[in-house]
Write an enzyme that holds these catalytic residues in place. Structure first.
Site, short mmCIF file in Angstrom:
data_model
loop_
_atom_site.label_atom_id
_atom_site.label_comp_id
_atom_site.label_asym_id
_atom_site.label_seq_id
_atom_site.Cartn_x
_atom_site.Cartn_y
_atom_site.Cartn_z
N ASP A 92 0.83 -1.20 0.00
CA ASP A 92 0.00 0.00 0.00
C ASP A 92 0.87 1.25 0.00
OD1 ASP A 92 -2.76 -0.31 -0.12
OD2 ASP A 92 -2.91 -0.87 2.00
N LYS A 122 -0.24 -0.57 -4.29
CA LYS A 122 -1.70 -0.38 -4.33
C LYS A 122 -2.00 1.06 -3.95
CE LYS A 122 -4.72 -2.33 -1.20
NZ LYS A 122 -5.31 -1.15 -0.55
N GLU A 124 -5.30 4.02 -3.42
CA GLU A 124 -6.74 4.24 -3.25
C GLU A 124 -7.21 5.40 -4.11
OE1 GLU A 124 -7.77 4.67 0.90
OE2 GLU A 124 -6.74 2.81 1.45
N GLU A 191 -13.78 -2.54 -1.91
CA GLU A 191 -14.01 -2.74 -0.47
C GLU A 191 -15.41 -2.27 -0.08
OE1 GLU A 191 -10.84 -1.35 2.06
OE2 GLU A 191 -12.00 -1.71 3.89
O1 KIV Z 1 -4.71 -1.98 4.18
C1 KIV Z 1 -5.34 -3.02 3.95
O2 KIV Z 1 -5.24 -4.03 4.65
C2 KIV Z 1 -6.22 -3.03 2.78
C3 KIV Z 1 -7.15 -4.19 2.62
C4 KIV Z 1 -8.24 -4.10 3.61
C5 KIV Z 1 -7.65 -4.32 1.24
O3 KIV Z 1 -6.21 -2.13 2.01
#
Ligand code: KIV
Length: 273
Positions: A92, A122, A124, A191
């Site tokens: 992330d 990843k 958002e 989500e």
């Molecule tokens: O940070 C995380 O764990 C996530 C998942 C919930 C998809 O983004």
């Protein structure tokens, strides 16, 4: 060795995930934040390991994911990479490292890839972060999108309730999903949205769609490891299936250890030099 057994040993890549979608094989994804857990998760055969910024909640005890820094994510991701040989590792990008401008976004993504050795990031959001997604992908870094409930925007939403129940928000989500695919994202996470909407989006897209709280019509599922193993017992949304009660098992073991130390039962002669 059968094709399936060979496939189970093969390194997971973004291309392999795309093949899985084409073959209708579901993708199993789970979070991990440290070496020991990541090793267990990888050895169990997980397809994708997400070094989520949920580390902020379950590792650091913060109320939101917002405090997570790039240095902290890189620390978690490099620890995870030391324990993984098969799964695809996705990291992330933390709040504030990609929304400002696309050059900053690329610099953040490059740091993650170089310093942690992870294989994808990843992010958002949809059309609002279009330039950042484009620039990161143009540098050869695979990007996974994340739509629906995006926890980094909790202060805008004001609630962790189900998203995209209304037509206008559902349409924006569909447009964003199509845009992320067009920009070259290799997959997206949806989500906490209605199951019908998640199924429609998964059928519309050629890239894999991974759901969390988004029903059974997506191409795969993701959960937070502390939640599904029952380590974090304070969080019980409807979508969460608990596969173990590790908090209970750990509590019994910890109490037994304290009792053994206090009674001088531990260590025994056999446990001494
Ligand atoms: O940070 C995380 O764990 C996530 C998942 C919930 C998809 O983004």
């Amino acid at each position: 060795m059968s094709t399936n057994t060979t496939d189970n040993l093969r390194k997971v890549t973004t291309r392999r995930l795309s093949e899985m979608k084409q073959r209708g094989e579901k993708i199993a994804m789970l979070t991990a934040y440290d070496y020991s857990m990541a090793r267990l998760v990888d050895e169990a055969g997980m397809d994708v390991i997400l070094v989520g910024d949920s580390a902020s909640n379950v590792m650091a005890g913060n109320a939101t994911t917002l405090p997570m820094t790039l240095d902290q994510m890189i620390y978690h991701a490099s620890s995870v990479m030391n324990g993984v040989s098969r799964a695809l590792v996705v990291v992330d990008m933390p709040f504030g490292t990609y929304q400002g401008n696309s050059k900053e976004a690329l610099a953040s993504a490059v740091r993650i890839m170089k310093e942690s050795r992870a294989e994808a990031v990843k992010i958002e959001g949809g059309s609002e972060i279009r330039e950042s997604v484009e620039r990161i992908i143009s540098a050869g870094i695979p990007v996974m999108g994340h739509l629906g409930l995006t926890p980094q925007s909790i202060n805008k939403f004001g609630t962790y309730a189900v998203r995209a129940k209304e037509e206008a928000e559902a349409q924006k989500l569909i447009d964003d999903a199509l845009l992320l695919q067009e920009l070259g994202c290799f997959a997206i996470v949806l989500e906490k949205i209605p199951a019908d909407l998640a199924r429609r989006v998964s059928q519309m897209l050629t890239i894999p769609v991974i759901g969390i709280g988004a029903g059974n019509g997506t191409d795969g599922q993701v959960l937070v490891i502390h939640d599904m193993l029952g380590i974090n017992k304070g969080f019980s949304p409807k979508f969460l299936r608990r596969y173990a009660d590790l908090a209970g098992i750990m509590d019994s073991a910890l109490r037994a250890y304290i009792a053994d130390v206090r009674s001088s039962d531990f260590p025994s002669p056999a446990e001494s030099y």
